[in-house]
Motif scaffolding. Structure first.
Motif, PDB file in Angstrom:
ATOM      1  N   GLU A 135      51.019  41.464  48.181  1.00  8.34           N
ATOM      2  CA  GLU A 135      50.896  40.124  47.624  1.00  8.34           C
ATOM      3  C   GLU A 135      49.723  39.378  48.250  1.00  8.34           C
ATOM      4  N   HIS A 136      49.613  39.458  49.566  1.00  6.84           N
ATOM      5  CA  HIS A 136      48.572  38.692  50.255  1.00  6.84           C
ATOM      6  C   HIS A 136      47.185  39.128  49.804  1.00  6.84           C
ATOM      7  N   LYS A 137      46.975  40.425  49.684  1.00  8.24           N
ATOM      8  CA  LYS A 137      45.664  40.937  49.273  1.00  8.24           C
ATOM      9  C   LYS A 137      45.363  40.559  47.829  1.00  8.24           C
ATOM     10  N   VAL A 138      46.369  40.736  46.962  1.00  7.48           N
ATOM     11  CA  VAL A 138      46.167  40.479  45.533  1.00  7.48           C
ATOM     12  C   VAL A 138      46.083  38.986  45.236  1.00  7.48           C
ATOM     13  N   LEU A 139      46.945  38.207  45.864  1.00  7.38           N
ATOM     14  CA  LEU A 139      47.056  36.796  45.511  1.00  7.38           C
ATOM     15  C   LEU A 139      45.898  35.952  46.031  1.00  7.38           C
ATOM     16  N   ALA A 178      46.519  31.285  33.703  1.00  8.75           N
ATOM     17  CA  ALA A 178      45.499  32.252  34.102  1.00  8.75           C
ATOM     18  C   ALA A 178      46.123  33.390  34.910  1.00  8.75           C
ATOM     19  N   THR A 179      47.046  33.053  35.802  1.00 10.10           N
ATOM     20  CA  THR A 179      47.673  34.074  36.644  1.00 10.10           C
ATOM     21  C   THR A 179      48.572  34.989  35.837  1.00 10.10           C
ATOM     22  N   PHE A 180      49.429  34.408  35.002  1.00 10.58           N
ATOM     23  CA  PHE A 180      50.385  35.216  34.250  1.00 10.58           C
ATOM     24  C   PHE A 180      49.750  35.903  33.037  1.00 10.58           C
ATOM     25  N   GLY A 186      51.523  42.394  36.639  1.00 14.43           N
ATOM     26  CA  GLY A 186      51.782  43.824  36.459  1.00 14.43           C
ATOM     27  C   GLY A 186      51.584  44.612  37.744  1.00 14.43           C
ATOM     28  N   MET A 187      50.596  44.249  38.522  1.00 19.81           N
ATOM     29  CA  MET A 187      50.335  44.927  39.793  1.00 19.81           C
ATOM     30  C   MET A 187      51.494  44.720  40.769  1.00 19.81           C
ATOM     31  N   LEU A 188      52.016  43.508  40.818  1.00 16.94           N
ATOM     32  CA  LEU A 188      53.118  43.215  41.723  1.00 16.94           C
ATOM     33  C   LEU A 188      54.408  43.880  41.254  1.00 16.94           C
ATOM     34  N   ARG A 189      54.629  43.870  39.942  1.00 13.04           N
ATOM     35  CA  ARG A 189      55.843  44.490  39.403  1.00 13.04           C
ATOM     36  C   ARG A 189      55.874  45.983  39.669  1.00 13.04           C
TER      37      ARG A 189
END
Length: 212
Positions: A135-139, A178-180, A186-189
């Protein structure tokens, strides 16, 4: 930090009428709790959603799980949800506190069920240690300002309405869209498949938060 998470429906009341009543009702709880945060379903369909399954959310904070559990079911109707949980902030930008508002802050609330072969402790461990790193890297590349996770602390012999809840804080509706609308969900799921029961019912609410 422990809290009671409550979710209720507004019934026949209009959203503005319910909002006023819900905020006033939860303000009265401040005397017996460390902190109270109440949220109301946002007007308009930010993500093209159907009507939210619940219109009011409250988080009532206590020092221990025991004191939270003692207050869990008081004054709720038959269709309401009440879950005792432990809260952890898993992601926050350095300037998030300056951007986020104490009154009317937009957030997305999502709940999940843990995989049936995982204990509550293992579910929490998987989310915090594994998923949080991803999450930290992606978000950091998203408009998200803050992510708060809550992990149910189940009472022996009882199954909570959900095992995990995440609150995603954004500065605007455009940032939510924009996020959704991008690849991040999809990456987090994909990572969640290791510890989340993917076919279980989930709750999704776009809400306005009020720190009382």
């Amino acid at each position: 930090m422990f809290k009671v998470i409550r979710m209720v429906k507004r019934g026949e009341k209009s959203l503005p009428e319910f909002k006023q009543e819900w905020l006033e009702r939860n303000r009265e709880l401040k005397r017996a709790a460390n902190k109270v945060v109440a949220s109301v379903a946002a007007e308009g369909k930010v993500l093209g959603d159907e009507a939210p399954p619940y219109d009011g959310i409250a988080a009532i904070y206590f020092s221990t799980a025991q004191t939270a559990r003692a207050a869990a079911d008081k004054g709720l109707g038959a269709e309401a949800i009440s879950v005792v949980a432990e809260e952890k902030v898993l992601f926050a930008r350095p300037d998030a506190d300056k951007i986020l508002k104490a009154q009317g802050q937009l957030k997305v609330v999502l709940t999940v069920q843990r995989k049936k072969d995982l204990t509550s402790a293992k579910f929490k461990d998987a989310w915090v240690k594994s998923h949080a790193k991803i999450e930290h890297k992606v978000l950091l590349e998203s408009p998200l300002q803050k992510l708060v996770a809550s992990f149910a602390v189940p009472e022996e012999g009882k199954t909570p309405d959900f095992d995990g809840m995440v609150e995603l804080y954004f500065a605007s509706t455009d940032d939510i869209k924009a996020t959704f609308g991008g690849p991040i969900p999809g990456m987090l799921r994909k990572d969640e498949e290791t510890y989340v029961q993917m076919d279980a019912p989930e709750i999704r609410i776009i809400a306005e938060e009020y720190v009382l």
